[in-house]
Motif scaffolding. Structure first.
Motif, PDB file in Angstrom:
ATOM      1  N   ILE A  92       0.845  -1.204   0.000  1.00  0.00           N
ATOM      2  CA  ILE A  92       0.000   0.000   0.000  1.00  0.00           C
ATOM      3  C   ILE A  92       0.873   1.245   0.000  1.00  0.00           C
ATOM      4  O   ILE A  92       0.629   2.191  -0.753  1.00  0.00           O
ATOM      5  N   GLU A  96       1.068   4.394  -2.635  1.00  0.00           N
ATOM      6  CA  GLU A  96       0.945   5.790  -2.199  1.00  0.00           C
ATOM      7  C   GLU A  96       2.137   6.624  -2.657  1.00  0.00           C
ATOM      8  O   GLU A  96       1.979   7.760  -3.112  1.00  0.00           O
ATOM      9  N   GLU A 150      -5.923  -4.663   4.810  1.00  0.00           N
ATOM     10  CA  GLU A 150      -4.961  -4.301   3.770  1.00  0.00           C
ATOM     11  C   GLU A 150      -5.484  -4.598   2.364  1.00  0.00           C
ATOM     12  O   GLU A 150      -5.163  -3.881   1.423  1.00  0.00           O
ATOM     13  N   TYR A 154      -5.724  -1.666  -0.205  1.00  0.00           N
ATOM     14  CA  TYR A 154      -4.969  -1.783  -1.447  1.00  0.00           C
ATOM     15  C   TYR A 154      -5.863  -1.457  -2.640  1.00  0.00           C
ATOM     16  O   TYR A 154      -5.467  -0.693  -3.538  1.00  0.00           O
ATOM     17  N   ARG A 157      -6.479   2.285  -2.835  1.00  0.00           N
ATOM     18  CA  ARG A 157      -5.313   3.011  -3.333  1.00  0.00           C
ATOM     19  C   ARG A 157      -5.051   2.722  -4.800  1.00  0.00           C
ATOM     20  O   ARG A 157      -4.625   3.593  -5.538  1.00  0.00           O
TER      21      ARG A 157
END
Length: 185
Positions: A92, A96, A150, A154, A157
């Protein structure tokens, strides 16, 4: 090994671990959408784009296979027993970082943007929209079969990454971003 097994001819298929479920099961819908997303990212990767994007998209495809296996495994206990890979905070964070790197080179947004302008940009927007659907389906599944946060983060994102990549490719391909301007009443 044969490609066809004939075991799904009656509308059922197996999750990872062997549990039989209908083909319209939430898990099947979720990981099938991840497969669709992965295919569109492959199409995007096959475009005439910089190698840095191609390499990054290949890594995303690998991570989407991991997410697909997570969604195809019916319970947390079975995931542990079957040694299913996980998505971590590191993946992740990499997304980012890449979003921030690209966004730093773009003009600030003042309006919503209409998808399109170039076929490559359009492929990126289609992948983004599929990613949003995959995220919604993962949340539906999450309510019945809790997922690690997560996975959900994920996918969120990733859709942001695909949006910023579309804007970055728009700039690199020297095409116009069409702003959405609401009709006046």
């Amino acid at each position: 090994m044969k490609i066809y097994t004939k075991t799904g001819d009656e509308g059922f298929t197996s999750l990872y671990g062997g549990k039989r479920v209908p083909k319209n099961n939430d898990s099947i819908d979720a990981y099938g959408t991840i497969d669709e997303l992965n295919s569109f990212i492959g199409l995007l990767r096959d475009q005439d784009i910089a190698d840095i994007y191609k390499k990054f998209l290949t890594q995303i495809q690998i991570e989407l296979f991991c997410i697909g296996s997570i969604l195809a495994t019916p319970s947390k206990n079975e995931k542990k027993n079957l040694n299913v890979q996980k998505i971590t905070a590191d993946e992740i964070e990499v997304l980012e970082h890449e979003i921030d790197r690209m966004d730093a080179t773009l003009e600030s947004m003042t309006h919503f943007i209409l998808p399109g302008g170039h076929p490559t940009v359009s492929y990126c927007h289609v992948a983004r929209a599929i990613c949003r659907r995959a995220e919604r389906l993962a949340y539906t599944l999450h309510h019945f079969e809790p997922l690690d946060k997560e996975v959900l983060m994920y996918l969120n994102r990733l859709s942001d990454y695909l949006f910023v990549l579309a804007r970055k490719l728009t700039k690199e391909l020297v095409v116009e971003e069409i702003k959405w301007i609401p009709k006046k009443k």
